[in-house]
Write a protein that holds these residues in place. Structure first.
Motif, PDB file in Angstrom:
ATOM      1  N   GLY A   1       0.723  -1.154  -0.035  1.00  0.00           N
ATOM      2  CA  GLY A   1      -0.129  -0.093   0.016  1.00  0.00           C
ATOM      3  C   GLY A   1       0.952   1.150   0.016  1.00  0.00           C
ATOM      4  O   GLY A   1       0.439   2.236  -0.477  1.00  0.00           O
ATOM      5  N   MET A   2       1.933   1.243   0.611  1.00  0.00           N
ATOM      6  CA  MET A   2       2.830   2.244   0.566  1.00  0.00           C
ATOM      7  C   MET A   2       3.575   2.683  -0.799  1.00  0.00           C
ATOM      8  O   MET A   2       3.523   3.966  -0.944  1.00  0.00           O
ATOM      9  CB  MET A   2       4.033   2.145   1.592  1.00  0.00           C
ATOM     10  CG  MET A   2       3.668   2.147   3.013  1.00  0.00           C
ATOM     11  SD  MET A   2       4.966   2.132   4.296  1.00  0.00           S
ATOM     12  CE  MET A   2       5.275   0.495   4.507  1.00  0.00           C
ATOM     13  N   VAL A   3       3.687   1.671  -1.366  1.00  0.00           N
ATOM     14  CA  VAL A   3       4.379   1.892  -2.642  1.00  0.00           C
ATOM     15  C   VAL A   3       3.077   2.524  -3.851  1.00  0.00           C
ATOM     16  O   VAL A   3       3.394   3.217  -4.578  1.00  0.00           O
ATOM     17  CB  VAL A   3       4.923   0.461  -3.203  1.00  0.00           C
ATOM     18  CG1 VAL A   3       5.371   0.733  -4.761  1.00  0.00           C
ATOM     19  CG2 VAL A   3       5.997   0.152  -2.488  1.00  0.00           C
TER      20      VAL A   3
ATOM     21  N   ALA B   1       3.322   5.542  -5.989  1.00  0.00           N
ATOM     22  CA  ALA B   1       3.099   5.483  -7.158  1.00  0.00           C
ATOM     23  C   ALA B   1       2.196   6.860  -7.847  1.00  0.00           C
ATOM     24  O   ALA B   1       2.191   7.365  -8.901  1.00  0.00           O
ATOM     25  CB  ALA B   1       2.561   4.132  -7.789  1.00  0.00           C
ATOM     26  N   CYS B   2       1.410   7.315  -7.055  1.00  0.00           N
ATOM     27  CA  CYS B   2       0.624   8.136  -7.112  1.00  0.00           C
ATOM     28  C   CYS B   2       1.090   9.861  -6.950  1.00  0.00           C
ATOM     29  O   CYS B   2       0.483  10.951  -7.035  1.00  0.00           O
ATOM     30  CB  CYS B   2      -0.690   8.266  -6.157  1.00  0.00           C
ATOM     31  SG  CYS B   2      -1.877   6.738  -6.432  1.00  0.00           S
ATOM     32  N   GLY B   3       2.428   9.611  -6.476  1.00  0.00           N
ATOM     33  CA  GLY B   3       3.146  10.765  -6.253  1.00  0.00           C
ATOM     34  C   GLY B   3       2.943  11.367  -4.584  1.00  0.00           C
ATOM     35  O   GLY B   3       3.176  12.463  -4.443  1.00  0.00           O
ATOM     36  N   THR B   4       2.207  10.261  -3.923  1.00  0.00           N
ATOM     37  CA  THR B   4       1.898  10.929  -2.511  1.00  0.00           C
ATOM     38  C   THR B   4       2.898  10.421  -1.534  1.00  0.00           C
ATOM     39  O   THR B   4       3.547   9.464  -1.286  1.00  0.00           O
ATOM     40  CB  THR B   4       0.586  10.183  -2.061  1.00  0.00           C
ATOM     41  OG1 THR B   4      -0.467  10.457  -3.171  1.00  0.00           O
ATOM     42  CG2 THR B   4       0.251  10.426  -0.773  1.00  0.00           C
TER      43      THR B   4
ATOM     44  N   ALA C   1       8.768  -0.526   5.836  1.00  0.00           N
ATOM     45  CA  ALA C   1       8.839   0.703   5.355  1.00  0.00           C
ATOM     46  C   ALA C   1      10.271   1.391   5.146  1.00  0.00           C
ATOM     47  O   ALA C   1      10.343   2.161   4.501  1.00  0.00           O
ATOM     48  CB  ALA C   1       8.097   1.458   6.557  1.00  0.00           C
ATOM     49  N   THR C   2      11.282   0.542   5.826  1.00  0.00           N
ATOM     50  CA  THR C   2      12.543   1.254   5.822  1.00  0.00           C
ATOM     51  C   THR C   2      13.158   0.854   4.523  1.00  0.00           C
ATOM     52  O   THR C   2      14.040   1.469   4.207  1.00  0.00           O
ATOM     53  CB  THR C   2      13.434   0.631   7.127  1.00  0.00           C
ATOM     54  OG1 THR C   2      13.445  -0.779   6.830  1.00  0.00           O
ATOM     55  CG2 THR C   2      12.807   0.847   8.327  1.00  0.00           C
ATOM     56  N   ASP C   3      12.617  -0.014   3.589  1.00  0.00           N
ATOM     57  CA  ASP C   3      12.964  -0.499   2.399  1.00  0.00           C
ATOM     58  C   ASP C   3      12.470   0.505   1.296  1.00  0.00           C
ATOM     59  O   ASP C   3      12.952   0.898   0.402  1.00  0.00           O
ATOM     60  CB  ASP C   3      12.445  -1.731   1.839  1.00  0.00           C
ATOM     61  CG  ASP C   3      13.523  -2.973   2.471  1.00  0.00           C
ATOM     62  OD1 ASP C   3      14.283  -2.553   3.549  1.00  0.00           O
ATOM     63  OD2 ASP C   3      13.657  -3.930   1.921  1.00  0.00           O
ATOM     64  N   ILE C   4      11.238   1.152   1.707  1.00  0.00           N
ATOM     65  CA  ILE C   4      10.308   2.115   0.763  1.00  0.00           C
ATOM     66  C   ILE C   4      10.644   3.450   0.935  1.00  0.00           C
ATOM     67  O   ILE C   4      10.944   4.006   0.149  1.00  0.00           O
ATOM     68  CB  ILE C   4       8.928   1.771   0.918  1.00  0.00           C
ATOM     69  CG1 ILE C   4       8.548   0.169   0.681  1.00  0.00           C
ATOM     70  CG2 ILE C   4       8.134   2.605   0.103  1.00  0.00           C
ATOM     71  CD1 ILE C   4       7.230  -0.404   1.080  1.00  0.00           C
ATOM     72  N   VAL C   5      10.738   3.887   2.420  1.00  0.00           N
ATOM     73  CA  VAL C   5      10.663   5.395   2.355  1.00  0.00           C
ATOM     74  C   VAL C   5      12.105   5.923   2.257  1.00  0.00           C
ATOM     75  O   VAL C   5      12.973   5.153   2.847  1.00  0.00           O
ATOM     76  CB  VAL C   5      10.281   5.653   3.799  1.00  0.00           C
ATOM     77  CG1 VAL C   5      10.262   7.231   4.038  1.00  0.00           C
ATOM     78  CG2 VAL C   5       8.766   5.225   3.866  1.00  0.00           C
ATOM     79  N   GLN C   6      12.249   7.171   1.345  1.00  0.00           N
ATOM     80  CA  GLN C   6      13.581   7.800   1.342  1.00  0.00           C
ATOM     81  C   GLN C   6      13.549   8.898   2.193  1.00  0.00           C
ATOM     82  O   GLN C   6      12.691   9.763   1.630  1.00  0.00           O
ATOM     83  CB  GLN C   6      13.947   8.054  -0.171  1.00  0.00           C
ATOM     84  CG  GLN C   6      14.170   6.624  -1.087  1.00  0.00           C
ATOM     85  CD  GLN C   6      14.207   6.930  -2.363  1.00  0.00           C
ATOM     86  OE1 GLN C   6      13.748   8.172  -2.852  1.00  0.00           O
ATOM     87  NE2 GLN C   6      15.050   6.281  -3.000  1.00  0.00           N
TER      88      GLN C   6
ATOM     89  N   ALA D   1       8.712   4.712  -6.411  1.00  0.00           N
ATOM     90  CA  ALA D   1       7.740   3.520  -6.646  1.00  0.00           C
ATOM     91  C   ALA D   1       8.287   2.744  -7.845  1.00  0.00           C
ATOM     92  O   ALA D   1       8.036   1.676  -8.145  1.00  0.00           O
ATOM     93  CB  ALA D   1       6.234   4.205  -7.078  1.00  0.00           C
ATOM     94  N   GLU D   2       8.929   3.646  -8.855  1.00  0.00           N
ATOM     95  CA  GLU D   2       9.432   2.497  -9.939  1.00  0.00           C
ATOM     96  C   GLU D   2      10.394   1.501  -9.615  1.00  0.00           C
ATOM     97  O   GLU D   2      10.246   0.743 -10.493  1.00  0.00           O
ATOM     98  CB  GLU D   2       9.940   3.543 -11.020  1.00  0.00           C
ATOM     99  CG  GLU D   2       9.089   4.463 -11.670  1.00  0.00           C
ATOM    100  CD  GLU D   2       7.974   3.907 -12.635  1.00  0.00           C
ATOM    101  OE1 GLU D   2       8.128   2.722 -12.939  1.00  0.00           O
ATOM    102  OE2 GLU D   2       6.957   4.776 -12.938  1.00  0.00           O
ATOM    103  N   ARG D   3      11.141   1.548  -8.459  1.00  0.00           N
ATOM    104  CA  ARG D   3      11.893   0.576  -8.028  1.00  0.00           C
ATOM    105  C   ARG D   3      11.244  -0.751  -7.705  1.00  0.00           C
ATOM    106  O   ARG D   3      11.799  -1.868  -7.840  1.00  0.00           O
ATOM    107  CB  ARG D   3      12.772   0.930  -6.918  1.00  0.00           C
ATOM    108  CG  ARG D   3      13.369   2.249  -6.957  1.00  0.00           C
ATOM    109  CD  ARG D   3      14.322   2.651  -5.534  1.00  0.00           C
ATOM    110  NE  ARG D   3      13.558   2.712  -4.422  1.00  0.00           N
ATOM    111  CZ  ARG D   3      13.697   2.331  -3.306  1.00  0.00           C
ATOM    112  NH1 ARG D   3      14.802   1.213  -3.087  1.00  0.00           N
ATOM    113  NH2 ARG D   3      13.128   2.523  -2.087  1.00  0.00           N
ATOM    114  N   PHE D   4       9.864  -0.642  -7.617  1.00  0.00           N
ATOM    115  CA  PHE D   4       9.138  -1.951  -7.240  1.00  0.00           C
ATOM    116  C   PHE D   4       8.095  -2.461  -8.189  1.00  0.00           C
ATOM    117  O   PHE D   4       7.146  -3.015  -7.889  1.00  0.00           O
ATOM    118  CB  PHE D   4       8.461  -1.457  -5.898  1.00  0.00           C
ATOM    119  CG  PHE D   4       9.262  -1.013  -4.933  1.00  0.00           C
ATOM    120  CD1 PHE D   4      10.046  -1.934  -4.015  1.00  0.00           C
ATOM    121  CD2 PHE D   4       9.304   0.367  -4.395  1.00  0.00           C
ATOM    122  CE1 PHE D   4      10.915  -1.349  -2.887  1.00  0.00           C
ATOM    123  CE2 PHE D   4      10.191   0.926  -3.555  1.00  0.00           C
ATOM    124  CZ  PHE D   4      10.862   0.120  -2.848  1.00  0.00           C
ATOM    125  N   SER D   5       8.468  -1.992  -9.314  1.00  0.00           N
ATOM    126  CA  SER D   5       7.543  -2.320 -10.579  1.00  0.00           C
ATOM    127  C   SER D   5       7.537  -4.066 -10.897  1.00  0.00           C
ATOM    128  O   SER D   5       8.590  -4.459 -10.455  1.00  0.00           O
ATOM    129  CB  SER D   5       7.900  -1.550 -11.692  1.00  0.00           C
ATOM    130  OG  SER D   5       8.828  -2.122 -12.289  1.00  0.00           O
TER     131      SER D   5
END
Length: 373
Positions: A284-286, A290-293, A303-308, A345-349
């Motif tokens: 859900g975070m990704v 992807a929506c730019g949010t 979350a530590t892998d996703i959030v920069q 988000a593109e890192r997780f396509s």
């Protein structure tokens, strides 16, 4: 090569099934196995017409509704699959799939969503939520989980190569099985969550209402911030607790379950997506990114892998309302670009997932001297 793909069980098109879908896209010639298959016709599209080979669990009494109650028999069930004729076995595992038996001439690559959580560090939480902390039923469940834990550890040695779905799960694998793994993040359907640079003023949380998601914590925090809007989407057994935490606050809107188009619209319009769970990954975070949010997330788990941090969102250190309030205050001092969120988000396509899995398997085959064509 002769290839087999092993999945745990098929009863809905959810997160692990999205991984299976991409494995089948990479290896369309593979034979498919599952402990049991009760997928409704409306959700079978991703199998491409395949009918998996199933175990004896499929035929046990009331298995369609109660197959999870046969968890204690699933190690035996998955070990009954005869995979002796295959060059490559791919398992998608959060419980028993990685425990299939393979010979020395077969390469086994396992994509691990998690070791058996309820048998390891989450055992006490599982027993507490099931109200089985004491009594005969609780004692029997502890004995069963002890047996499952021993089997999970032993069968963790069976794959030749392990892919973990996040750094958090890689550490859990190291702790539980004493194995090293390669992180390959799960695939996310970015096309279904289009980029929207213009944002509204509401913070958004969208989730199943279950205890570990801590939606009550988010509601409690925003009740103390009456000048900030919060929209909560989702439903589940914790709804009563969430409503209680929100109280009669005018700034908190609880929508309940929403349609997929409405969910996408909420994520796209959100000022930030708020996430308070300790999650293995957190698709859900990704989707929000992807929506730019931007994201405001608890700083443990996937979350530590996703959030920069400070670029696509921020992490708060404690599952406490005060910690989240401080994070919201700090977030409002940042200038986070929606374009940076989409790029993250593109890192997780799905395409990235397929490329990484192909490379992982190709390298493993080369190391074993297995011809791939």
């Amino acid at each position: 090569m002769r290839i087999a793909i092993i999945h745990e069980w098929l009863d809905s098109y959810a997160g692990s099934e999205r991984v299976l879908e991409q494995l089948l896209a990479i290896y369309p010639e593979a034979d498919l196995y599952a402990v049991c298959d009760f997928l409704p016709d409306s959700e079978r599209h991703f199998l491409g017409g395949r009918v998996p080979t199933t175990s004896f669990i499929q035929r046990l009494p009331r298995a369609r509704r109660w197959f999870r109650h046969y968890l204690g028999l699933m190690p035996l069930a998955v070990e009954q699959f005869d995979l002796s004729g295959y060059d490559l076995v791919l398992s998608s595992s959060h419980a028993v799939a990685k425990g299939v038996l393979t010979g020395p001439g077969t390469l086994h690559v396992s994509y691990v969503h998690s070791p058996m959580r309820y048998a390891w560090d989450l055992q006490h939480q599982y027993l507490r939520q099931a109200r089985m902390e004491s009594g005969m039923k609780g004692a029997l469940t502890r004995w069963l989980l002890g047996r499952m834990r021993a089997w999970d550890f032993a069968s963790g040695a069976r794959p030749d190569v392990i892919a973990a779905n996040s750094a958090w799960i890689a550490e859990r694998i190291r702790k539980s099985w004493r194995r090293e793994s390669v992180v390959v993040h799960p695939p996310v359907d970015l096309e279904g969550f289009p980029f929207q640079p213009l944002k509204g003023d509401a913070y958004v949380v969208a989730s199943r209402m279950v205890p570990y998601k801590r939606i009550d914590l988010i509601a409690e925090a925003f009740r103390q911030m009456p000048d900030r809007r919060l929209i909560i989407a989702g439903d589940g057994p914790e709804m009563g607790r969430v409503r209680e935490a929100a109280g009669d606050s005018n700034n908190i809107e609880i929508k309940g379950r929403v349609s997929q188009p409405d969910l996408v619209a909420l994520l796209a319009d959100a000022r930030a997506f708020v996430f308070a769970a300790e999650e293995d990954f957190g698709i859900g975070m990704v989707e929000a990114q992807a929506c730019g949010t931007p994201l405001i997330a608890y700083g443990r788990g996937g979350a530590t892998d996703i959030v920069q941090p400070d670029i696509t969102g921020l992490l708060f250190p404690r599952q406490e309302a005060s910690s989240l309030i401080a994070a919201v205050n700090r977030f409002e001092t940042l200038a986070i670009a929606p374009e940076a969120c989409r790029a993250n988000a593109e890192r997780f396509s799905r395409a990235v997932f397929r490329d990484r899995m192909r490379l992982l398997v190709a390298e493993a085959c080369a190391a074993r001297g297995i011809a791939t064509s």
